[in-house]
Write a protein that holds these residues in place. Structure first.
Motif, PDB file in Angstrom:
ATOM      1  N   CYS A  17       4.866   3.457   6.688  1.00 26.31           N
ATOM      2  CA  CYS A  17       4.126   3.003   5.505  1.00 26.31           C
ATOM      3  C   CYS A  17       4.476   1.569   5.129  1.00 26.31           C
ATOM      4  O   CYS A  17       3.969   1.042   4.123  1.00 26.31           O
ATOM      5  CB  CYS A  17       4.426   3.921   4.318  1.00 26.31           C
ATOM      6  SG  CYS A  17       3.794   5.603   4.499  1.00 26.31           S
ATOM      7  N   GLY A  18       5.358   0.933   5.919  1.00 28.24           N
ATOM      8  CA  GLY A  18       5.744  -0.440   5.647  1.00 28.24           C
ATOM      9  C   GLY A  18       6.621  -0.584   4.423  1.00 28.24           C
ATOM     10  O   GLY A  18       6.562  -1.603   3.722  1.00 28.24           O
ATOM     11  N   MET A  19       7.450   0.439   4.139  1.00 30.32           N
ATOM     12  CA  MET A  19       8.300   0.428   2.952  1.00 30.32           C
ATOM     13  C   MET A  19       9.743   0.683   3.357  1.00 30.32           C
ATOM     14  O   MET A  19      10.011   1.342   4.369  1.00 30.32           O
ATOM     15  CB  MET A  19       7.849   1.524   1.967  1.00 30.32           C
ATOM     16  CG  MET A  19       6.395   1.422   1.547  1.00 30.32           C
ATOM     17  SD  MET A  19       5.829   2.900   0.630  1.00 30.32           S
ATOM     18  CE  MET A  19       6.773   2.726  -0.890  1.00 30.32           C
ATOM     19  N   ASN A  20      10.676   0.145   2.549  1.00 31.36           N
ATOM     20  CA  ASN A  20      12.064   0.525   2.777  1.00 31.36           C
ATOM     21  C   ASN A  20      12.280   1.924   2.204  1.00 31.36           C
ATOM     22  O   ASN A  20      11.465   2.426   1.422  1.00 31.36           O
ATOM     23  CB  ASN A  20      13.045  -0.494   2.185  1.00 31.36           C
ATOM     24  CG  ASN A  20      12.957  -0.577   0.669  1.00 31.36           C
ATOM     25  OD1 ASN A  20      13.038   0.435  -0.037  1.00 31.36           O
ATOM     26  ND2 ASN A  20      12.800  -1.798   0.148  1.00 31.36           N
ATOM     27  N   GLN A  41      11.780  11.371   6.372  1.00 34.04           N
ATOM     28  CA  GLN A  41      11.438  10.352   5.389  1.00 34.04           C
ATOM     29  C   GLN A  41      11.648   8.930   5.903  1.00 34.04           C
ATOM     30  O   GLN A  41      10.849   8.038   5.598  1.00 34.04           O
ATOM     31  CB  GLN A  41      12.239  10.569   4.102  1.00 34.04           C
ATOM     32  CG  GLN A  41      11.814  11.812   3.348  1.00 34.04           C
ATOM     33  CD  GLN A  41      12.363  11.843   1.938  1.00 34.04           C
ATOM     34  OE1 GLN A  41      12.649  10.811   1.337  1.00 34.04           O
ATOM     35  NE2 GLN A  41      12.515  13.037   1.398  1.00 34.04           N
ATOM     36  N   ALA A  42      12.698   8.693   6.664  1.00 31.80           N
ATOM     37  CA  ALA A  42      12.957   7.340   7.163  1.00 31.80           C
ATOM     38  C   ALA A  42      11.819   6.866   8.057  1.00 31.80           C
ATOM     39  O   ALA A  42      11.339   5.730   7.934  1.00 31.80           O
ATOM     40  CB  ALA A  42      14.288   7.304   7.915  1.00 31.80           C
ATOM     41  N   ALA A  43      11.371   7.742   8.951  1.00 30.98           N
ATOM     42  CA  ALA A  43      10.275   7.374   9.843  1.00 30.98           C
ATOM     43  C   ALA A  43       8.982   7.172   9.065  1.00 30.98           C
ATOM     44  O   ALA A  43       8.210   6.245   9.342  1.00 30.98           O
ATOM     45  CB  ALA A  43      10.089   8.458  10.907  1.00 30.98           C
ATOM     46  N   LEU A  44       8.742   8.025   8.073  1.00 33.96           N
ATOM     47  CA  LEU A  44       7.539   7.886   7.256  1.00 33.96           C
ATOM     48  C   LEU A  44       7.557   6.587   6.467  1.00 33.96           C
ATOM     49  O   LEU A  44       6.540   5.899   6.349  1.00 33.96           O
ATOM     50  CB  LEU A  44       7.411   9.077   6.296  1.00 33.96           C
ATOM     51  CG  LEU A  44       6.732  10.330   6.836  1.00 33.96           C
ATOM     52  CD1 LEU A  44       6.807  11.450   5.811  1.00 33.96           C
ATOM     53  CD2 LEU A  44       5.284  10.049   7.199  1.00 33.96           C
ATOM     54  N   ALA A  45       8.716   6.257   5.916  1.00 37.05           N
ATOM     55  CA  ALA A  45       8.841   5.014   5.154  1.00 37.05           C
ATOM     56  C   ALA A  45       8.499   3.817   6.027  1.00 37.05           C
ATOM     57  O   ALA A  45       7.750   2.917   5.616  1.00 37.05           O
ATOM     58  CB  ALA A  45      10.252   4.886   4.591  1.00 37.05           C
TER      59      ALA A  45
END
Length: 240
Positions: A191-194, A184-188
């Motif tokens: 996606c340009g999201m925290n 999830q951290a890498a995906l976030a």
């Protein structure tokens, strides 16, 4: 049968009782609705027959024969909306069809009009192995897969309309349970999201996916009060 390649591979249309009622009318709209029902339930019926017959080719042939008879004779007229689940009606209909085919085959064999079915032992073991499931459970499992896929497709179309298709495709593994928590951290970041905002967005999509699936389930039922029970059956069929 109508062309199935016009639909996404895993997203066959879920039967709705309104379509069943149209199919009973014998009108042009009714015939079109009946063809749609056949498209919707091709895979669950095929899954049932593969497990029942333990012969992949025979299962495909009998699936086509079953739906051809349904389309040709309008046998959908036996579906009773007051019985609650069209899924249950269709399962009963294909069982009855198989029984009639076996009776006919037995009569022909007694009269010397047909040779016994030849079945390759290796193929029989491969088809029958499918986790040792019963034909009924295979039908229910494929029905559940169909409904979930249809719900996921409905959500994808919503995201496209909202210009969020890229985000949907990125988090789709998380929605379907294929993505690991640690990703999830890498995906976030991609996606340009925290991380907190990302998790909230995924949570909302999961909630919306469940609503889409419930809408698909509701379309197969006469009584809205049965939706939760049917949802439980759906997840049970998937082993969840």
């Amino acid at each position: 049968m109508t062309a199935r390649n016009s639909l996404l591979p895993a997203a066959f249309r879920t039967t709705r009782w309104t379509c069943v009622c149209k199919a009973q009318s014998g009108s042009e709209d009714g015939r079109a609705a009946l063809a749609e029902l056949c498209d919707a339930y091709y895979e669950p019926v095929l899954a049932f027959l593969r497990c029942e017959l333990r012969d992949a080719d025979a299962a495909r042939d009998m699936s086509h024969a079953f739906f051809a008879e349904m389309l040709g004779s309008g046998s959908i007229g036996g579906a009773d909306r007051t019985r609650g689940r069209f899924r249950s009606y269709l399962l009963g209909a294909v069982k009855h069809f198989v029984a009639r085919q076996r009776e006919s085959s037995a009569r022909m064999k007694r009269g010397g009009g047909a040779e016994p079915l030849s079945l390759d032992d290796a193929e029989a073991r491969e088809v029958a192995d499918a986790k040792n499931n019963t034909p009924d459970s295979e039908f229910d499992r494929q029905w559940a897969v169909t409904v979930l896929a249809r719900g996921l497709e409905a959500l994808r179309l919503e995201c496209i309309a909202e210009n969020r298709e890229t985000f949907f495709e990125a988090v789709k593994p998380l929605l379907t349970g294929d993505g690991a928590y640690g990703d999830q951290a890498a995906l976030a970041a991609s996606c340009g999201m925290n991380l907190d905002a990302f998790r909230m967005a995924v949570h909302r999509l999961k909630k919306r996916l469940r609503q889409c699936v419930k809408a698909e389930v509701a379309g197969t039922l006469d009584d809205p009060a049965m939706v939760q029970e049917e949802m439980q059956s759906l997840f049970a069929a998937l082993g969840g």
